[in-house]
Write an enzyme that holds these catalytic residues in place. Sequence first.
Site, PDB file in Angstrom:
ATOM      1  N   ASP A 141       0.875  -1.168   0.000  1.00  0.00           N
ATOM      2  CA  ASP A 141       0.000   0.000   0.000  1.00  0.00           C
ATOM      3  C   ASP A 141       0.915   1.222   0.000  1.00  0.00           C
ATOM      4  OD1 ASP A 141      -2.311   1.553   0.232  1.00  0.00           O
ATOM      5  OD2 ASP A 141      -2.109   1.645   2.401  1.00  0.00           O
ATOM      6  N   LYS A 142       0.405   2.374  -0.409  1.00  0.00           N
ATOM      7  CA  LYS A 142       1.272   3.548  -0.495  1.00  0.00           C
ATOM      8  C   LYS A 142       1.202   4.405   0.762  1.00  0.00           C
ATOM      9  CE  LYS A 142       0.106   7.285  -2.643  1.00  0.00           C
ATOM     10  NZ  LYS A 142       0.332   8.288  -1.571  1.00  0.00           N
ATOM     11  N   THR A 143       0.034   5.006   0.972  1.00  0.00           N
ATOM     12  CA  THR A 143      -0.088   5.976   2.053  1.00  0.00           C
ATOM     13  C   THR A 143       0.089   5.328   3.412  1.00  0.00           C
ATOM     14  OG1 THR A 143      -1.668   7.136   0.656  1.00  0.00           O
ATOM     15  CG2 THR A 143      -1.539   7.823   2.960  1.00  0.00           C
ATOM     16  N   PHE A 191     -12.634  18.047  -8.491  1.00  0.00           N
ATOM     17  CA  PHE A 191     -11.543  17.371  -9.194  1.00  0.00           C
ATOM     18  C   PHE A 191     -12.057  16.094  -9.844  1.00  0.00           C
ATOM     19  CE2 PHE A 191      -8.216  14.134  -9.359  1.00  0.00           C
ATOM     20  CZ  PHE A 191      -7.252  14.805 -10.101  1.00  0.00           C
ATOM     21  N   ASP A 242      -4.957   5.641  -3.773  1.00  0.00           N
ATOM     22  CA  ASP A 242      -4.641   7.008  -4.189  1.00  0.00           C
ATOM     23  C   ASP A 242      -4.667   7.106  -5.711  1.00  0.00           C
ATOM     24  OD1 ASP A 242      -3.976   9.654  -3.983  1.00  0.00           O
ATOM     25  OD2 ASP A 242      -2.267   9.331  -2.659  1.00  0.00           O
TER      26      ASP A 242
END
Length: 1160
Positions: free
Chosen positions: A489-491, A619, A741
């Site tokens: 995972d990134k965050t 966005f 994300d």
Amino acid sequence: MQEIYGYELCRWKLVLVTVGVICSGGFLLLLLYWMPQWRVKATCKKTTLKDCEVVLLRTTDEFKIWFCAKVRVMPSLGASPLQNLDPIVHKVPNGHTVHFCESAAEENKNYLKKYLPTPWVENISSTIRYFTHHSVKYFWNDSAQSFDVVRGLDDSTFCSSIHNEHSRGLTKEMRDYRKMFFGINEIAVKVPSIFKLLIKEVLNPFYIFQLFSVILWITDEYHYYALAIVIMSVLSIVSSLYTVRKQYVMLHDMVAAHSIVRVSVCRRNQEIEEILSTNLVPGDIMLIPSNGTIMPCDAVLLSGTCIVNESMLTGESVPVTKINLPNPSEYPKATGDEIYSPEAHKRHTLFCGTSVIQTRFYTGELVKALVVRTGFNTAKGQLVRSILYPKPTDFKLYRDAYWFLLSLVVVAGIGFIYTIVNSILNEVPAHTIVIESLDIITITVPPALPAAMTAGIVYAQRRLKKIGIFCISPQRINICGQLNLVCFDKTGTLTEDGLDLWGIQRVENARFLLPEERACSESLLKSEFIACMATCHSLTKIEGELSGDPLDLKMFEAIGWILEEATEEETALHNRIMPTVVRPSKQLFPESKQATDQEMELFELSTTYEIGIVRQFPFSSVLQRMCVIARILGEKRMDAYMKGAPEVIASLCKQETVPVDFESVLEEYTKQGFRVIALAHRKLESKLTWHKVQTINRDAIESNMDFMGLIIMQNKLKQETPTVLEDLHKANIRTVMVTGDNMLTAISVARDCGMILPQDKVIIAEALPPKDGQAARINWHYADTLTRCTSSSPAINSEDIPVKLVHESLEDLQMTKYHFAMNGKSFAVILEHFQDLVPKLVLHGTVFARMAPDQKTQLVEALQNVDYYVGMCGDGANDCGALKRAHGGISLSELEASVASPFTSRTPSISCVPKLIREGRAALITSFCVFKFMALYSIIQYISVTLLYSILSNLGDHQFLFIDLAIILVVVFTMSLNPAWKELVARRPPSGLISGPLLCSVLSQIIICLVFQTVGFLWVKQQPWFERWTPESDACNILDATNISSAHSGNETLDDEHNIKNYENTTLFFISSFQYLIVAIVFSKGKPFRQPCYKNFLFVTSVVVLYVFLFFIMLHPSELIDTSFELVCVPYEWRLRILIIVIVNAIVSVCLGSTACQWK
């Protein structure tokens, strides 16, 4: 997907099975318990699904697992829960309204008829058949002639229908009718009783075999070893029960924490009723309280706005704004009605388990949401189901272990037949034949094998605990030794939470100015650049605190402005265009400085400087930009501000305002791993009024903009991330990023951390679903040219994927290393429409962005399908399914994720990943060593006993006890103590037992042991002093009459009915005892996966002590020990020859073990 077969109970088969169970002493019942397909086929006969009483299910994956379920019958007014009951529901003659509840639905049909009017009887005459499997009900669909899951309003419901037909709510009668189908709205995790868990654990085939062995040994008066096995089994069962129950309790507590709340629902007569959330059904209109709530179901927002924390689903703790689902019938210019889907319309959907922080409503309008899914059908329910019922983890070691055991069973069968035949020929009593023939089975298939195999895992678990890694599924430690791919995972895993502002670079007169570190300087206070930073965002205030996207939050905090939103009282009094206002804090204003004429001309400043945000275009990941319309207090004309991906913004700006060196400056920043955002501005026409702005199309605004410059953001990696990834790459372990994300950030971080090297190319696969008669298709783009490509002209020809990508330089003939990147939507389309491409894409896919929780699990499964051993490292509840499904899931959080994850790290750092893999490799090698040692132990003892059975002899009880307890258990539990090697090496241990080197190693040692035992057995018979041993035998030439008489008197008192005392027994006991220690040393592998065995102090000490003891009793016999072990006196010369046999045996074993059969 599952295959399904129908069966009905057959009475004569049931009688036969009952007789079989009685005749087999219950063994047949155990067999049917282990094999559900045999159980159903043995007691039922096949029939059609329409008439069946039992269904047999089989998964269509590689595991082909069988399940069975009982079909139940439910009386019902209709065949579908969503059908219209208006013609049916009315008042009965006595004036009381009929309510249908779940309990009534289960009652006999005749009972219901007593309370229904005559016209309803025909409707009740039909019944609905259903069964429950893995917490989901499957109802019989007569038209499709199959059992189907009853879907809520998330299936084939049009958006217009949601507003026009379903927005009125349900009557209580309709609610009760639907509840019969959908059941209670609850994600129930039942914690099994200790007794139920105990029965399930004890009925494991290994424990049944141990019970059989223990009974046999007690019958044969072999009490001590039987007691040792019982103690080990009890400890193992207690440990397993504690672990399993603890997991159930943790999951139950996590799910039950907010599963039942009180909610307000709007009935069809506009009456508002407060009920428990367990009574909600699809179609109910739920009122969302202004102070927020935990969502007990999946619901689509009909009116109002909600701010929701979806960290449970996405892992991103960023509040998300949910707006009401647009009604297509109110927009004549709309492209057309579409079918509602929670995934496609997630901006309008409130998901179960997510937290509604606050709501916004206007002019007294209530915030309403339509319930679309309940219970286990919700997003959270599916997540919990993936934890409760994970697909089994296939591991070659365990499959091979069963084959190996099966081969030992075959060997045992040969010994069993040989023992019976030999005993009958020698007229041995029947009781002895039964005991000895069954005993040969327990010798060949050692009951202590599970405990021995567990020892290395337990020691590895203890070592992991010391370095802060906790394990709730110890069997997974072995599998971690095979990991060759890790998903991150990134965050919060690879990076710190959020972004930091590195600086800004403004543009004036189409030229870049020098980068500026601070954006809150006095000179920039009234500039359009700062005005854009202050207004172009999606921030909101929650309980007085600014909240929103981390990028927007950092950008707004960098300028030091203040955001003020309209209060609930103001929005109730005014209409919905009451603006959000931003203004500089007082500290930013120069105290005694007059504004210049130029500034006065640009901004007609009043005493206060404020900007109102009139309209916001949120966005869009497709458009890669957001835009706002704002007005400075006192200004007549409005301004449009836009921010987004630099290439997109530049393409929408007037070319004369974009610097010539724009691309080179941008490339310089992106190469350094920065996240770059571009800003643009446009002064709108004065004829645009506030009301016109609310209906204007964003395309009319987002054009002819003035390019203003760049914001440079830095997504800081955790300090240890690059080092850990580099270590994994050196060890040939592939790394993949799977995140919730957005794509641009994910690719940037992947490059920054070394997951994607600077020279590597990234290809984005953009898959589009079928639409307007067009088939699904995939567009391929290089990541750096994404925004310049259109869907009609893809950057890369699909035929060139993935084998023809070469460097643009013809001089470099080496193939380019490329990486695929895709988002969750594309991944879903590819899984559905391009199955043949999935293996190719996952083999080279490195970045998977905007992935939903179930998609993360699907990705792990796809990687496993191409023979990867997959690790997953994450920290959010959205990672739960993937953490559970992966071969080795590591949670960096001690909250929700740790419930599903086999491993939890105390420190939120990915440095735990290589540590876990090292320990996994050490544990795996230990398992191989132990398994081989236990196999050789069985074969060595089998050879000894078989040779002795040929002369109607056997090993004595104390000899067995010494071998089984003093040698085998001590050696097994100490040889497992070797710690892991200090670094990860580039090769992995073998994954299975059935491989060339391992089979060579085992077979060569078996042959060596067989040869040397046979030599000893035959050679002793060739000795001149050899004779059939009797108490009067005197091979040692003892001339002392006293000794002779005392020996005679002593021997006469001993009853040697089993013929234990003889020269062959003594010879084989000494040779075999040394052989156990020899193979223990040969199989105790060290580098490159474990520390060398000489560093294992307890193992070395144990082996040395046992060697000394054996040498002592062999070369310096003691009457006490000989009597205890039932050994006979042999000449000293023969003892030296045994020593020579042992030494030669050791040399041959060690040489073959270290040369011919190295790890490959």
